[in-house]
Design a protein around this motif. Structure first.
Motif, PDB file in Angstrom:
ATOM      1  N   MET A   4      31.948  52.029  42.163  1.00 11.85           N
ATOM      2  CA  MET A   4      31.657  53.058  43.172  1.00 11.85           C
ATOM      3  C   MET A   4      32.110  52.594  44.544  1.00 11.85           C
ATOM      4  N   GLN A  10      32.782  53.959  53.266  1.00  6.92           N
ATOM      5  CA  GLN A  10      32.234  55.173  53.871  1.00  6.92           C
ATOM      6  C   GLN A  10      32.101  55.065  55.385  1.00  6.92           C
ATOM      7  N   ASP A  16      33.393  61.231  51.797  1.00  8.24           N
ATOM      8  CA  ASP A  16      32.419  60.894  50.762  1.00  8.24           C
ATOM      9  C   ASP A  16      33.174  60.536  49.474  1.00  8.24           C
ATOM     10  N   ASN A  18      32.323  58.692  46.943  1.00  8.86           N
ATOM     11  CA  ASN A  18      31.565  58.823  45.690  1.00  8.86           C
ATOM     12  C   ASN A  18      31.626  60.260  45.185  1.00  8.86           C
ATOM     13  N   ARG A  21      35.021  60.897  43.763  1.00  8.80           N
ATOM     14  CA  ARG A  21      35.190  60.285  42.443  1.00  8.80           C
ATOM     15  C   ARG A  21      34.534  61.129  41.342  1.00  8.80           C
ATOM     16  N   HIS A  22      33.450  61.801  41.699  1.00 10.10           N
ATOM     17  CA  HIS A  22      32.792  62.671  40.711  1.00 10.10           C
ATOM     18  C   HIS A  22      33.661  63.862  40.317  1.00 10.10           C
ATOM     19  N   SER A  28      34.481  59.243  35.544  1.00  7.22           N
ATOM     20  CA  SER A  28      33.058  59.389  35.214  1.00  7.22           C
ATOM     21  C   SER A  28      32.781  59.088  33.752  1.00  7.22           C
ATOM     22  N   THR A 396      38.667  52.518  45.859  1.00  5.61           N
ATOM     23  CA  THR A 396      37.651  51.913  46.729  1.00  5.61           C
ATOM     24  C   THR A 396      38.018  50.462  47.049  1.00  5.61           C
TER      25      THR A 396
END
Ligand code: PMP
Length: 417
Positions: A4, A10, A16, A18, A21-22, A28, A396
């Motif tokens: 993550m 950030q 954002d 995270n 990434r979703h 996922s 990341t």
């Protein structure tokens, strides 16, 4: 392994990561890859996958010729994707957008439909030593077939264009300048606006290979004032099998067709034929309908974000990666230009790039090793291959840490001190 975004990712901006990434199903799953081969192709967000599925599940008819609701829906979705593409690169309107299978086909289209009919012995084609093979080979073939001469703008050791001799290279014999916008090896962002203006001064056409730049930067073809501009969907979150050639209308009108077949004609007799309006004159046969729709969804996804934040984020990630890689013993990074895109090529003393990529793969880190379809660069640097890590805004700093730790492990594995 789940990687993550850290606080550092950030911090200085409010991207954002995270949440981003979703949006990507592959990030996922139960085994999440540390995917650092984005210059080869990017991952796909759910919205792109579902736009493609929706076409196949709900209205998978052919376009343009179907006089029924499903076909009309497919045609509208396909032509809407063309409109979105025109807006995405600030083309005057959608007739400037020819759908191709990718950057490679887009460049071949120009080389065949313009080059073969307009070049002759004594004419010069100018490209750079930094090109991807897809902007070299089509011109080598055209030069061979027309007798025109292919010339190269050289590069410097640090991966920039050497423009010291540009006034001799770009001369009244030059008929087209075809250049890479962002290097897929060094990350260098080339001064294409400056070169386009120079080419215009002497009446040469210009083509920009934007395969690596469009995914990362807002581009404005109207401001650039180029004649042709090529890119691929799959490197910008879209599907494979779709690409774009932006081409000025007068040129499209003047050019011969690229391929013959259905869709590109107006009237066909046994002896001769007339051509469809542009841009359809250049889209022979059933096009890549689902892929064009998917590309439109990818553009929507990118434009739904604050692009300034995306650029800042990728820049920060790239700087972090350069700094972290430089701390590794025996590290050579190729290219140090500024501005640059999120691509880093490197070698580690004592480890062949292919071996390194294989060890990294055992650590779940996906990078590319090889000549990156840019053998003239490898020849210029006196090497045969590099390892390349390339990033996108879903990567990341923690993933970069994993890359560096894995390289350290590979060094230990090879018994290097
Ligand atoms: N030009 C550049 C700069 C590239 O990086 C690539 C893909 N690696 C291409 C052209 C060719 O793109 P495609 O394979 O999608 O046609």
């Amino acid at each position: 392994m789940i990687t993550m975004a850290t606080k550092e990712d950030q911090s200085s901006a409010t991207l954002d990561v995270n949440a981003i990434r979703h949006d990507f199903p592959i990030l996922s799953g139960s085994t999440v890859p540390i995917y650092l081969d984005n210059a080869a192709t990017t991952l796909k967000p759910a919205s792109v996958i579902s736009a493609i599925n929706k076409y196949y599940e709900e209205y998978s008819a052919n376009v343009h010729r179907s006089i029924y609701a499903l076909g009309e829906k497919a045609t509208k979705a396909y032509e809407d994707a063309r409109e979105k593409t025109a807006r995405f690169i600030n083309a005057p309107d959608s007739s400037h957008i020819i759908f191709t299978s990718g950057t490679t086909e887009a460049i071949n289209l120009v080389a065949y439909a313009w080059g073969r009919y307009n070049l002759k012995p004594g004419d010069e084609i100018l490209i750079t030593e930094m090109e991807h093979h897809s902007n070299i080979i089509p011109w080598q073939l055209v030069a061979r077939d027309t007798g025109a001469t292919l010339r190269y703008i050289p590069i410097t050791e640090n991966g920039s264009l050497d423009l010291s001799n540009i006034d001799e290279l770009l001369n009244p014999k030059t008929k087209i300048v075809a250049m890479i916008h962002q290097s897929n090896v060094f990350g260098t962002l080339n001064p294409v606006a400056q070169l386009i203006a120079k080419a215009k001064d002497i009446g040469a056409l210009t083509l920009v290979d934007a395969a690596q730049s469009v995914p990362h930067l807002p581009v404005d073809v109207a401001a650039l004032d180029c004649d042709f501009f090529a890119f691929s969907g799959h490197k910008m979150l879209g599907p494979t099998g779709i690409g774009v050639l932006y081409a000025r209308l007068e040129l499209q009108e003047a050019m011969e067709p690229f391929q013959g077949g259905g869709e590109m004609i107006q009237q066909v007799t046994m002896d001769s034929s007339t051509w469809n309006d542009v841009p359809w004159k250049f889209e022979a046969g059933t096009p890549n309908i689902a892929q064009a729709i998917g590309l439109g969804a990818a553009m929507e996804y990118i434009t739904s974000k604050d692009r300034t934040l995306l650029i800042q984020y990728e820049k920060r990630l790239t700087n972090y990666a350069i700094k972290s890689l430089q701390d590794i013993t025996g590290m050579t990074i190729y290219g140090d230009s500024d501005p640059r895109g999120p691509v880093i090529s490197f070698n580690v003393d004592g480890i062949h790039p292919h071996d390194l990529a294989q060890v990294l793969d055992q650590h779940n880190v996906a990078v590319r090793a090889g000549h990156h379809c840019a053998q003239p660069i490898m020849n210029r640097l006196g090497i045969t291959a590099t390892t390349r890590a390339s990033f996108f805004f879903y990567n990341t700093s923690k993933e970069i840490d994993s890359l560096c730790e894995s390289i350290e492990d590979a060094r230990k594995f090879m018994g290097l001190k």
